[in-house]
Design a protein around this motif. Structure first.
Motif, PDB file in Angstrom:
ATOM      1  N   ALA A 271     154.178  21.659 -10.008  1.00 45.10           N
ATOM      2  CA  ALA A 271     152.753  21.518  -9.691  1.00 45.10           C
ATOM      3  C   ALA A 271     151.905  22.404 -10.598  1.00 45.10           C
ATOM      4  CB  ALA A 271     152.518  21.866  -8.225  1.00 45.10           C
ATOM      5  N   LEU A 272     152.402  23.622 -10.886  1.00 46.75           N
ATOM      6  CA  LEU A 272     151.652  24.537 -11.748  1.00 46.75           C
ATOM      7  C   LEU A 272     151.516  24.012 -13.169  1.00 46.75           C
ATOM      8  CD1 LEU A 272     153.058  27.989 -10.557  1.00 46.75           C
ATOM      9  CD2 LEU A 272     150.734  27.101 -10.234  1.00 46.75           C
ATOM     10  N   GLU A 273     152.536  23.331 -13.653  1.00 48.28           N
ATOM     11  CA  GLU A 273     152.451  22.830 -15.024  1.00 48.28           C
ATOM     12  C   GLU A 273     151.791  21.456 -15.094  1.00 48.28           C
ATOM     13  OE1 GLU A 273     156.833  20.722 -15.671  1.00 48.28           O
ATOM     14  OE2 GLU A 273     156.345  22.584 -16.736  1.00 48.28           O
ATOM     15  N   GLY A 274     151.411  20.918 -13.906  1.00 49.42           N
ATOM     16  CA  GLY A 274     150.645  19.690 -13.878  1.00 49.42           C
ATOM     17  C   GLY A 274     151.442  18.415 -13.838  1.00 49.42           C
ATOM     18  N   SER A 275     152.781  18.494 -13.760  1.00 48.78           N
ATOM     19  CA  SER A 275     153.596  17.274 -13.710  1.00 48.78           C
ATOM     20  C   SER A 275     153.783  16.754 -12.286  1.00 48.78           C
ATOM     21  CB  SER A 275     154.962  17.532 -14.359  1.00 48.78           C
ATOM     22  OG  SER A 275     155.637  18.583 -13.696  1.00 48.78           O
ATOM     23  N   LEU A 276     153.294  17.500 -11.298  1.00 48.47           N
ATOM     24  CA  LEU A 276     153.387  17.063  -9.897  1.00 48.47           C
ATOM     25  C   LEU A 276     152.039  17.315  -9.243  1.00 48.47           C
ATOM     26  CD1 LEU A 276     155.209  16.032  -7.544  1.00 48.47           C
ATOM     27  CD2 LEU A 276     155.671  18.433  -7.021  1.00 48.47           C
ATOM     28  N   ALA A 277     151.446  16.266  -8.640  1.00 50.54           N
ATOM     29  CA  ALA A 277     150.135  16.383  -8.015  1.00 50.54           C
ATOM     30  C   ALA A 277     150.184  17.346  -6.833  1.00 50.54           C
ATOM     31  CB  ALA A 277     149.652  15.013  -7.553  1.00 50.54           C
ATOM     32  N   ILE A 278     149.050  18.044  -6.630  1.00 51.51           N
ATOM     33  CA  ILE A 278     148.977  19.010  -5.533  1.00 51.51           C
ATOM     34  C   ILE A 278     149.252  18.325  -4.191  1.00 51.51           C
ATOM     35  CG2 ILE A 278     147.499  20.636  -4.309  1.00 51.51           C
ATOM     36  CD1 ILE A 278     148.322  21.536  -7.076  1.00 51.51           C
ATOM     37  N   GLY A 279     148.671  17.140  -4.015  1.00 50.50           N
ATOM     38  CA  GLY A 279     148.887  16.410  -2.770  1.00 50.50           C
ATOM     39  C   GLY A 279     150.339  16.041  -2.577  1.00 50.50           C
ATOM     40  N   ALA A 280     150.991  15.592  -3.645  1.00 53.62           N
ATOM     41  CA  ALA A 280     152.403  15.237  -3.565  1.00 53.62           C
ATOM     42  C   ALA A 280     153.249  16.460  -3.261  1.00 53.62           C
ATOM     43  CB  ALA A 280     152.858  14.589  -4.867  1.00 53.62           C
ATOM     44  N   TYR A 281     152.869  17.608  -3.883  1.00 53.36           N
ATOM     45  CA  TYR A 281     153.595  18.853  -3.610  1.00 53.36           C
ATOM     46  C   TYR A 281     153.461  19.240  -2.133  1.00 53.36           C
ATOM     47  CZ  TYR A 281     154.788  23.836  -3.821  1.00 53.36           C
ATOM     48  OH  TYR A 281     155.352  25.066  -3.599  1.00 53.36           O
ATOM     49  N   SER A 282     152.252  19.053  -1.598  1.00 52.52           N
ATOM     50  CA  SER A 282     152.034  19.354  -0.171  1.00 52.52           C
ATOM     51  C   SER A 282     152.922  18.475   0.716  1.00 52.52           C
ATOM     52  CB  SER A 282     150.560  19.133   0.182  1.00 52.52           C
ATOM     53  OG  SER A 282     149.731  19.948  -0.602  1.00 52.52           O
ATOM     54  N   VAL A 283     152.982  17.197   0.373  1.00 47.62           N
ATOM     55  CA  VAL A 283     153.831  16.282   1.157  1.00 47.62           C
ATOM     56  C   VAL A 283     155.286  16.741   1.126  1.00 47.62           C
ATOM     57  CG1 VAL A 283     154.737  13.936   1.295  1.00 47.62           C
ATOM     58  CG2 VAL A 283     152.304  14.308   0.874  1.00 47.62           C
ATOM     59  N   LEU A 284     155.768  17.106  -0.057  1.00 48.19           N
ATOM     60  CA  LEU A 284     157.172  17.523  -0.184  1.00 48.19           C
ATOM     61  C   LEU A 284     157.440  18.791   0.615  1.00 48.19           C
ATOM     62  CD1 LEU A 284     157.855  16.866  -3.983  1.00 48.19           C
ATOM     63  CD2 LEU A 284     158.526  15.462  -2.023  1.00 48.19           C
TER      64      LEU A 284
END
Length: 576
Positions: free
Chosen positions: A282-295
């Motif tokens: 998420a920090l490097e931008g390859s994973l959306a913040i929302g998707a990270y929250s879901v995970l």
């Protein structure tokens, strides 16, 4: 193959309850839908975070709903629907599983009890009443507890794993693989636990049966315990059995308690992967913040429920140990009561012949050896002999409580082994030395003899047979008369009174054959004289077998067979 053994009782239970498969499927569907609705809020939270952070670039915007306000409004409606659906399906699965549990419990208990009543007497020689009561009550209740809650928990854990796993792979396959690495170890540990726990819980159920047996014996024999002032001895015995049960449970508890901490460490490993590696993406931008929250949210919904597997498997193992005991009891071979040649009771003449009969109880020396005897229809035959000579066994063979090892018993020239067992026993009235009265009124106990007859028995008929058994006088002297409660096993009445009620019950049955097995051996002289007077009347027109060891009991017999060491020593004509 041993690892599959714990599932065997479940398959047997499913086959038993197959007729309820529609209700099972509905319960399963509701459990799955409830879990899916339960997982959805985490996804909606992630979507909300995605809307707030990315606004018109969010996932919902890409789906065609560009305005963030409308996106938030849609998420609110979806949240309402999901929570409503979760509550609805929770209600539905609870009703479905609990009703199924009650139905299965009810049917299992009735089927098991009905089957036990069909088993021959040899089955009961090696089993205590308390152990059977434990199976019919405690084990079936244990199974009911599993169906009431445990089955739903297993389904929800499985649904959660599959549902969350699918979302993980859809969002970030690498995180999905890494976070799920502990799962094979957790599942393997569960199977290992099942393998280890199966014999432990089988032993727990056996020890529970021993406690039930001791309690049943002690309460039944309370008068003997008190007369010998053996209360302390019985308490010590119960303490020993209870301690054995406690230790058996302790071994199972020790194993099940160790399971949860091990699973917890596996859960922690999976969560750490999602937290650290997902955060880095998420920090490097390859994973959306929302998707990270879901995970992050779903990783806990995926892994933490696995900590319940210990208690769930614990409940499952206890239930399967109980299921095995109940279904093993139901699967015990029993003689078919409704197979064989029909026998109309009205057509029975009562000619009885023992033809070269030999018999031995299991694990004991032979009781009867080549016994032959003929009792013509309508006569009174007496069998006398010392205790253990085998005379009572002849009555049990006639009733087909047991089957002879050799030879055969014939009724009106027909081997009784070829007759329908129900019909045979309806043709025989039986009065035993050990009188059993049910916990009810005197009238109800006498009316028990009319079971199987068309229509109810009236009070006048009950009074008539009571007079024939010379029981009417003492009954009317009681405050409630025929409505007097006799207590458990008839404990409120004397031995002689119980014996007269037993005779009245047999008279009401009006069978063409009457068997009195030591019916006067434990009664006073007055009761014996009363029974003798009754026999002079009720023996007319029916074949009567009198088993006794006192000559006064058989003075009106047409023939007397003396039994010694399992053989007919001599036969005499009328002695009185």
């Amino acid at each position: 193959m041993r690892l599959l053994n714990p599932a065997a009782p479940l398959r047997r239970l499913y086959r038993y309850g197959f007729r309820h498969r529609a209700q099972m499927r509905w319960a399963v569907f509701c459990s799955i839908m409830n879990k899916l609705c339960d997982l959805a809020p985490e996804i909606l939270i992630g979507a909300a975070v995605d809307v707030v952070v990315r606004r018109d670039q969010s996932f919902l915007a890409s789906a065609g709903l560009v305005d963030p306000v409308w996106q938030v409004g849609l998420l609110g409606v979806l949240t309402l629907l999901v929570w409503g659906g979760e509550s609805l399906f929770q209600y539905l699965y609870q009703v479905a599983w609990r009703n199924l549990a009650q139905t299965m419990q009810h049917e299992l208990r009735l089927d098991a009890f009905a089957h036990v009543q069909k088993l021959d007497m040899a089955f009961f020689e090696d089993r205590s009443t308390g152990s059977l009561v434990s199976i019919l009550n405690d084990d079936i209740n244990q199974l009911e507890r599993f169906l009431d809650d445990g089955a739903n928990r297993i389904l929800q854990i499985s649904t959660g794993c599959l549902g969350v796993g699918a979302v993980f792979f859809a969002i970030q396959p690498t995180i999905a693989v890494l976070s799920m690495l502990p799962m094979p170890f957790i599942i393997a540990g569960s199977f290992w636990f099942q393998y280890k726990a199966e014999p432990l819980y089988a032993e727990v159920r056996e020890k529970a049966g021993l406690i039930s047996a001791r309690l049943a014996n002690s309460l039944t024999g309370i008068a003997t315990i008190k007369s010998y002032t053996a209360e302390d001895r019985e308490a010590v015995g119960l303490a020993a059995d209870s301690d054995t049960y406690r230790k058996a449970n302790g071994a199972a508890i020790k194993l099940s308690s160790a399971f949860i901490p091990v699973v917890r460490m596996g859960v922690l490993a999976g969560f750490m992967v999602t937290l650290v590696y997902g955060g880095w993406l998420a920090l490097e931008g390859s994973l959306a913040i929302g998707a990270y929250s879901v995970l992050i949210f779903l990783s806990q919904r995926l892994l933490w429920p696995l900590t319940e597997m210990g208690s769930t498997v614990d409940l499952y193992q206890r239930a399967m140990a109980s299921t095995r005991r109940v279904l093993d009891l139901i699967d015990t071979p029993a003689p078919a009561l409704d197979q064989g040649q029909p026998l109309a009771v009205a057509d029975v003449k009562g000619d009885i012949r023992f033809d070269g009969v030999s018999f031995a109880y299991a694990g004991r020396d032979r009781v009867l050896e080549d016994v032959s005897a003929h009792i013509p229809a309508g006569t009174v035959a007496a069998f006398i002999g010392t205790t253990g000579s085998g005379k009572s066994t002849l009555a049990k063979l006639l009733m087909r409580f047991y089957e002879p090892a050799r030879g055969q018993v014939l009724l009106d020239g027909v081997p009784i082994a070829t007759l329908r067992l129900h019909d045979l026993r309806r043709a025989i009235g039986f009065v035993s030395q050990d009188v059993f009265l049910f916990d009810g009124t005197i009238a109800e106990n006498i009316a028990y003899g009319a079971i199987g007859r068309a229509g109810p028995v009236d009070a006048a008929e009950i009074e008539r047979v009571a007079k024939l058994a010379e029981a009417h006088e003492f009954i009317t002297s009681l405050p409630q008369g025929y409505d007097t409660l006799v207590g458990e096993r008839g404990q409120k009445l004397s031995g002689g009174q119980r014996q007269r009620l037993s005779l009245a019950r047999a008279i009401l049955k009006d069978a063409p054959i009457l068997v009195l097995d030591e019916a006067t051996s434990a009664v006073d002289n007055e009761t014996e004289a009363a029974i003798q007077r009754s026999l002079e009347t009720i023996a007319i027109g029916r074949t009567t077998l009198v088993i006794a060891h006192r000559l006064t009991t058989i003075r009106h017999a047409d023939q007397v067979f003396t039994v010694e060491d399992g053989r007919i020593a001599c036969v005499r004509g009328r002695v009185g």
